[in-house]
Design an enzyme around this catalytic site. Structure first.
Site, PDB file in Angstrom:
ATOM      1  N   SER A  51       0.821  -1.207   0.000  1.00  0.00           N
ATOM      2  CA  SER A  51       0.000   0.000   0.000  1.00  0.00           C
ATOM      3  C   SER A  51       0.856   1.258   0.000  1.00  0.00           C
ATOM      4  O   SER A  51       0.349   2.356  -0.272  1.00  0.00           O
ATOM      5  CB  SER A  51      -0.936   0.008   1.219  1.00  0.00           C
ATOM      6  OG  SER A  51      -0.213  -0.272   2.411  1.00  0.00           O
ATOM      7  N   GLU A 121      -0.342 -12.629  -1.317  1.00  0.00           N
ATOM      8  CA  GLU A 121      -1.768 -12.628  -1.625  1.00  0.00           C
ATOM      9  C   GLU A 121      -2.123 -13.858  -2.444  1.00  0.00           C
ATOM     10  O   GLU A 121      -1.331 -14.301  -3.294  1.00  0.00           O
ATOM     11  CB  GLU A 121      -2.141 -11.364  -2.402  1.00  0.00           C
ATOM     12  CG  GLU A 121      -1.983 -10.087  -1.615  1.00  0.00           C
ATOM     13  CD  GLU A 121      -2.453  -8.863  -2.393  1.00  0.00           C
ATOM     14  OE1 GLU A 121      -3.043  -9.046  -3.489  1.00  0.00           O
ATOM     15  OE2 GLU A 121      -2.236  -7.737  -1.913  1.00  0.00           O
ATOM     16  N   GLU A 188      -9.454  -9.803   4.034  1.00  0.00           N
ATOM     17  CA  GLU A 188      -9.774  -8.423   3.668  1.00  0.00           C
ATOM     18  C   GLU A 188     -11.099  -8.318   2.929  1.00  0.00           C
ATOM     19  O   GLU A 188     -11.342  -9.037   1.953  1.00  0.00           O
ATOM     20  CB  GLU A 188      -8.669  -7.813   2.793  1.00  0.00           C
ATOM     21  CG  GLU A 188      -8.971  -6.369   2.400  1.00  0.00           C
ATOM     22  CD  GLU A 188      -7.798  -5.643   1.777  1.00  0.00           C
ATOM     23  OE1 GLU A 188      -7.976  -4.470   1.401  1.00  0.00           O
ATOM     24  OE2 GLU A 188      -6.709  -6.247   1.671  1.00  0.00           O
TER      25      GLU A 188
END
Length: 289
Positions: A51, A121, A188
């Site tokens: 991020s 991920e 998430e």
């Protein structure tokens, strides 16, 4: 806030062992000051998140950040951390291409970046990489649900697992990641009932972000929590401060004082011994005569 008088440096084993013992706290950190602040607040884990592409480097998504940039920021965070477990986000296309790339890049994050765990991920598709990493002694955090590196394929930043079939697939992914060796799992932007069922169904801690209150822990982005990022605020974020507004106000006050000539004042300036000043002034006068 306690003062780390008996410093306990947290490990992946500590995090995994916290399941059903206590709730876990995780926050992103991107440089020495953010790491130092978050570590002083006694976060359990500091995530050097990809991020940073958005909140630090100004990109529109997380896909543009490179391995070299991630390592650069990981090093700074590691230097600012005494207690928390530092986790490095494996950036886009640093592991998806296979075990060899995953091993090489994760090793760089450890050796060059100073992290003590990495995050990947994806679900079933990345279990070979996770197995290889954990067998090599590199602790791994999994990440399912809304996976920002796959935002193009997901059709945007959307909640995942809203259908019964999608929820079933998320549970399968969670169990596969647990079996592959992950010591924790980020969930998430998934419905709270799905996150609760996943949390109850696996033996490793779940770390929620937009996944309800029943996860074993929570993670937020540093800049979101403190109100430093102004492009948008996800629904799952709670702002605990508005530091951007305060910073703009403070800098504006500095600008005004410089223009008005009220800063700096005497207390912000340095002096020299009177006799030295007189000698210097005399030398200038003599030179001009």
């Amino acid at each position: 806030m306690s003062t780390h008088t008996q410093l306990k440096v947290l490990t992946a084993t500590d995090i995994r062992g916290s399941k059903k013992q206590r709730r876990l706290t995780m926050l992103t950190a991107y440089d020495y000051p953010t790491a130092s602040i978050a570590d002083a607040a006694e976060m359990d884990m500091l995530l050097v998140g990809d991020s940073l592409a958005m909140v630090v480097l100004g990109h529109d998504d997380t896909l543009s950040v490179t391995m070299d940039e991630m390592i650069h920021h990981c090093r700074a965070v590691a230097r600012g951390t005494q207690r928390a477990l530092v986790v490095g986000d494996m950036p886009f296309m640093s592991y998806e291409t296979g075990v060899e790339d995953a091993m090489r890049n994760a090793a760089r994050m450890f050796r060059e970046g100073g992290v003590r765990a990495v995050k990947l991920e994806g679900g079933l598709s990345v279990t070979p990489q996770i197995k290889a990493l954990t067998q090599a002694g590199i602790p791994v955090v999994g990440h399912i649900g809304l996976t920002p590196q796959r935002v193009a394929a997901l059709g945007g930043f959307k909640v995942q697992g809203r259908s019964a079939e999608a929820a079933r697939l998320l549970l399968e992914d969670a169990k596969a990641l647990e079996e592959a060796g992950c010591f924790a799992l980020v969930l998430e932007a998934i419905p709270a009932p799905v996150a609760r069922h996943i949390t109850e169904s696996i033996s490793i801690p779940t770390i929620g972000i937009g996944a309800g209150a029943d996860c074993d822990g929570q993670v937020l982005v540093f800049h979101d929590l403190l109100g430093l990022y102004d492009k948008f605020t996800p629904r799952f974020v709670k702002r605990y401060a508005e530091l951007r507004q305060e910073a703009v106000k403070a800098i504006g006050q500095y600008r005004d004082e410089v223009i008005q000539g009220t800063f700096p004042q005497k207390e912000h300036s340095f002096t020299m011994p009177q006799e030295e000043l007189e000698m210097w002034e005399k030398s200038i006068k003599d030179r001009n005569d």
